[in-house]
Design a protein around this motif. Structure first.
Motif, PDB file in Angstrom:
ATOM      1  N   GLY A   1      10.397 -42.143 -14.774  1.00 10.53           N
ATOM      2  CA  GLY A   1       9.547 -41.941 -13.604  1.00 10.53           C
ATOM      3  C   GLY A   1       9.288 -40.457 -13.459  1.00 10.53           C
ATOM      4  O   GLY A   1       9.685 -39.658 -14.322  1.00 10.53           O
ATOM      5  N   THR A   2       8.634 -40.084 -12.370  1.00 15.27           N
ATOM      6  CA  THR A   2       8.319 -38.674 -12.154  1.00 15.27           C
ATOM      7  C   THR A   2       9.575 -37.818 -12.113  1.00 15.27           C
ATOM      8  O   THR A   2       9.593 -36.707 -12.638  1.00 15.27           O
ATOM      9  CB  THR A   2       7.492 -38.532 -10.863  1.00 15.27           C
ATOM     10  N   THR A   3      10.630 -38.331 -11.496  1.00 10.24           N
ATOM     11  CA  THR A   3      11.866 -37.551 -11.402  1.00 10.24           C
ATOM     12  C   THR A   3      12.355 -37.169 -12.796  1.00 10.24           C
ATOM     13  O   THR A   3      12.683 -36.005 -13.058  1.00 10.24           O
ATOM     14  CB  THR A   3      12.948 -38.351 -10.656  1.00 10.24           C
ATOM     15  N   GLU A   4      12.381 -38.145 -13.699  1.00  7.32           N
ATOM     16  CA  GLU A   4      12.855 -37.826 -15.047  1.00  7.32           C
ATOM     17  C   GLU A   4      11.854 -36.919 -15.773  1.00  7.32           C
ATOM     18  O   GLU A   4      12.248 -36.030 -16.534  1.00  7.32           O
ATOM     19  CB  GLU A   4      13.099 -39.089 -15.875  1.00  7.32           C
TER      20      GLU A   4
ATOM     21  N   HIS B   1      11.794 -33.800  -2.995  1.00  2.00           N
ATOM     22  CA  HIS B   1      13.075 -33.299  -3.514  1.00  2.00           C
ATOM     23  C   HIS B   1      13.103 -33.310  -5.048  1.00  2.00           C
ATOM     24  O   HIS B   1      13.753 -32.467  -5.664  1.00  2.00           O
ATOM     25  CB  HIS B   1      14.235 -34.136  -2.980  1.00  2.00           C
ATOM     26  N   SER B   2      12.399 -34.261  -5.659  1.00  3.72           N
ATOM     27  CA  SER B   2      12.416 -34.346  -7.125  1.00  3.72           C
ATOM     28  C   SER B   2      11.679 -33.183  -7.779  1.00  3.72           C
ATOM     29  O   SER B   2      11.834 -32.943  -8.970  1.00  3.72           O
ATOM     30  CB  SER B   2      11.807 -35.668  -7.592  1.00  3.72           C
ATOM     31  N   ASN B   3      10.877 -32.478  -7.001  1.00  3.20           N
ATOM     32  CA  ASN B   3      10.215 -31.289  -7.532  1.00  3.20           C
ATOM     33  C   ASN B   3      10.805 -30.013  -6.924  1.00  3.20           C
ATOM     34  O   ASN B   3      10.183 -28.957  -6.964  1.00  3.20           O
ATOM     35  CB  ASN B   3       8.698 -31.352  -7.292  1.00  3.20           C
ATOM     36  N   ILE B   4      11.964 -30.146  -6.328  1.00  5.55           N
ATOM     37  CA  ILE B   4      12.704 -28.988  -5.819  1.00  5.55           C
ATOM     38  C   ILE B   4      14.026 -28.860  -6.572  1.00  5.55           C
ATOM     39  O   ILE B   4      14.326 -27.832  -7.187  1.00  5.55           O
ATOM     40  CB  ILE B   4      13.002 -29.124  -4.303  1.00  5.55           C
ATOM     41  N   VAL B   5      14.785 -29.948  -6.532  1.00  7.81           N
ATOM     42  CA  VAL B   5      16.180 -29.884  -6.996  1.00  7.81           C
ATOM     43  C   VAL B   5      16.312 -29.561  -8.494  1.00  7.81           C
ATOM     44  O   VAL B   5      17.152 -28.744  -8.857  1.00  7.81           O
ATOM     45  CB  VAL B   5      16.940 -31.174  -6.604  1.00  7.81           C
ATOM     46  N   PRO B   6      15.496 -30.151  -9.391  1.00 10.72           N
ATOM     47  CA  PRO B   6      15.651 -29.793 -10.812  1.00 10.72           C
ATOM     48  C   PRO B   6      15.450 -28.296 -11.048  1.00 10.72           C
ATOM     49  O   PRO B   6      16.141 -27.688 -11.867  1.00 10.72           O
ATOM     50  CB  PRO B   6      14.557 -30.601 -11.512  1.00 10.72           C
ATOM     51  N   TRP B   7      14.515 -27.699 -10.300  1.00  9.01           N
ATOM     52  CA  TRP B   7      14.238 -26.260 -10.454  1.00  9.01           C
ATOM     53  C   TRP B   7      15.363 -25.438  -9.848  1.00  9.01           C
ATOM     54  O   TRP B   7      15.734 -24.386 -10.378  1.00  9.01           O
ATOM     55  CB  TRP B   7      12.893 -25.905  -9.816  1.00  9.01           C
TER      56      TRP B   7
END
Lengths: 150, 423
Positions: free
Chosen positions: B110-113, B141-147
């Motif tokens: 999905g987008t998160t992965e 959050h999925s476009n904050i936390v990985p970064w």
């Protein structure tokens, strides 16, 4: 209003939501804990003055839904002057009231908190009703605690 | 401002062309036929996940009943069929996104992965101490936390471009944040909590002028807008199948071939190798290099069916219907007392977030649920955005092509009930 909604949003709950009792910081508190519900992001802080074994005074702060606010408000009213053992017993009774269909809880000891029995029909809202209670427990268990509904 | 053409049709509120018939569309979605608490289901939680048309459900059933086999290895008939269906879907996704080549399409969960893959394989080798990653206030959050995780690991800085009170990106401030240390920009095409459509083409232009690559989180855009990655000229684009009327657990990372080629693999395992010895492994070519292990084959094929389904529907009619519905809902709700709409960007799609004075969104959600109306109440995995608007949470109605004006009417009556309970 559908009857189960009426059971959930009883007048006394709406009243405590509008005008929460014991709301605000408690100067001179010697126990404090923050509670967090990751589902909705709601936070509540419970502050209390513990004298020996007795909850001399208790207040709460934070934002939340009607159920969590009213529950926190009525909890503080009920807890004032109780011993730690009594507080723990009330926690157990309150939890049973929200989650168990049978085994009628000790209504006498819960007093007007029985208005929360309607929450049983809304399982997803049980966490809202218990957030402040978990937070109180965390405050009693340690000087600086964080409670979570998860 | 989004340029015209970013929206499928920048149509004003007008009657949908005859070709688009919402009742016919609704008939394609079996789940919509039910009642909840005795009321017809009004499903307005499409930004969380969209419902599935019969065509997708039947394709999944057919796959498991007829074609199921592992891909890229079996010599037998079933494996040949499932491999063909899997790879045909890659070509469908390539066309859907207007990518140049099939090998630029990587299937992920999905987008998160997809974002984690890009952060890990692209950004990790490029980001060093004191470098910067630029996102915006309205990210999921999925476009904050990985970064954030990457920045913590590298001693880099996460910079955040601000938005205005309407929920629009402040482009000047965004541009000012693009500096010599910026290594990548990652931005939502459409905000999941506000519905804001970001001006991706201009964002990409600004970043590319400084040779900074751009990842676009398209999870909320793909169900509503025509996506053209070559026109946007973005370097990465992500989408989630389940928001696009396909199965859960499947998504896409698009990446420009040159970038993907240069990136190390994300995970090691089967299918991503050309040859393995204990001394050295030669990685497979694109896109297989990034698809370690047996993938979600059924999910991919189901996603293909969802894309086929969407493409069978008149795009202009559908866009006009969706836009008119959002405008209608915005008008109706704006008239309700104590209600404030959060997110009033000029370019919006699909999402109507709101708060009501003195009533917590969870209470709104519970009461609407008893009316058969499904909305989302909470922080929408965008807590920093909630902080920006000074609210702990919002109630969010999010629309899809099968929603109707009658359902907006039900939402409005439901909210009036909420107001009645909390007088």
């Amino acid at each position: 209003m559908a009857s189960d909604l009426g059971d959930l949003y009883q007048e006394v709950i709406l009243d405590h939501n509008r005008q929460p009792r014991n709301f605000g910081d408690l100067p001179g508190a010697n126990r404090r804990a923050e509670g967090f519900n990751p589902l909705c992001g709601d936070r509540v802080t419970v502050s209390l003055t513990l004298e020996g074994d007795v909850l001399k005074d208790i207040r709460f702060q934070g934002s939340g839904c009607a159920i969590s606010k009213a529950s926190a408000s009525m909890m503080t009213e009920t807890m004032k002057g109780r011993t730690r053992a009594q507080a723990e017993r009330l926690f157990q009774e309150f939890h049973r009231l929200l989650t168990e269909d049978s085994g009628a809880p000790d209504a006498a000891s819960l007093g007007k908190l029985v208005v929360f029995s309607g929450v049983r029909e809304f399982p997803i809202r049980v966490k809202c009703a218990t957030l402040a209670w978990h937070t109180l427990r965390a405050a009693l268990d340690s000087a600086h605690g964080i409670a979570s509904t998860e | 401002m989004t340029r015209p053409g970013d929206l499928l049709a920048a149509a004003p509120a007008r009657k949908a062309p005859a070709a688009f018939d919402v009742e016919r569309v609704r008939a394609d979605f079996p789940i919509l036929r039910q009642t909840v608490f005795g009321k017809p289901l009004v499903y307005l939680d499409n930004a969380a996940t969209a419902q599935k048309p019969r065509a997708v459900i039947d394709t999944l059933t057919r796959f498991y009943e007829v074609d199921n086999a592992n891909i890229h290895r079996g010599l037998h008939q079933l494996s040949e069929r499932s491999t063909a269906a899997y790879e045909e879907t890659r070509a469908k996704v390539r066309r859907f996104l207007n990518a140049a080549e099939d090998r630029e399409i990587v299937f992920v969960r999905g987008t998160t992965e997809a974002i984690n893959l890009a952060a890990s394989s692209y950004a990790r080798p490029h980001v060093g101490r004191d470098d910067e990653v630029l996102i915006t206030t309205m990210e999921h959050h999925s476009n904050i936390v990985p970064w954030q995780m990457l920045c913590e690991e590298k001693g880099a800085r996460l910079r955040v471009a601000p938005i205005n009170d309407d929920g629009e990106l402040l482009l000047d401030e965004f541009e000012a944040l693009l500096g010599p240390r910026t290594r990548i920009v990652s931005v939502a095409h459409v905000s999941n909590a506000l519905g804001t459509v970001n001006p991706i083409r201009r964002i990409v232009e600004m970043a590319h002028r400084r040779n900074i690559p751009v990842l676009v989180d398209g999870a909320q855009a793909a169900p509503h807008l025509k996506i053209d990655v070559r026109d946007l000229d973005c370097d990465f684009y992500t989408l989630s199948g389940h928001k696009l009327f396909g199965p859960t657990g499947i998504g896409v990372l698009y990446g420009k071939a040159a970038l993907l080629e240069a990136m190390p693999p994300y995970q090691g395992g089967g299918d991503m190798i050309a040859s393995v010895t204990f001394e050295k492994t030669i990685y497979n070519r694109l896109p297989h290099k990034f698809e370690a292990g047996t993938p979600h084959i059924a999910g991919v094929i189901g996603l293909g069916a969802a894309i086929d389904y969407l493409e069978s529907i008149d795009p202009e009619g559908r866009a006009a219907h969706e836009q008119a519905l959002l405008e209608h809902a915005t008008r109706r709700l704006a008239e309700l007392p104590r209600l404030r709409i959060v997110g009033r960007a000029k370019e919006k799609t699909g999402v109507l977030s709101f708060v009501i004075e003195g009533i917590h969104p969870h209470d709104i959600g519970t009461i609407l649920d008893r009316e058969g109306i499904a909305i989302r109440a909470g922080h929408h995995c965008a807590q920093p955005l909630m902080d920006r608007f000074g609210v702990p949470a919002t109630a969010r109605a999010s629309f899809a092509l099968y929603n109707t004006r009658e359902e907006v009417g039900a939402l409005e009556s439901g909210i009036r009930k909420v107001l009645g309970v909390f007088r």
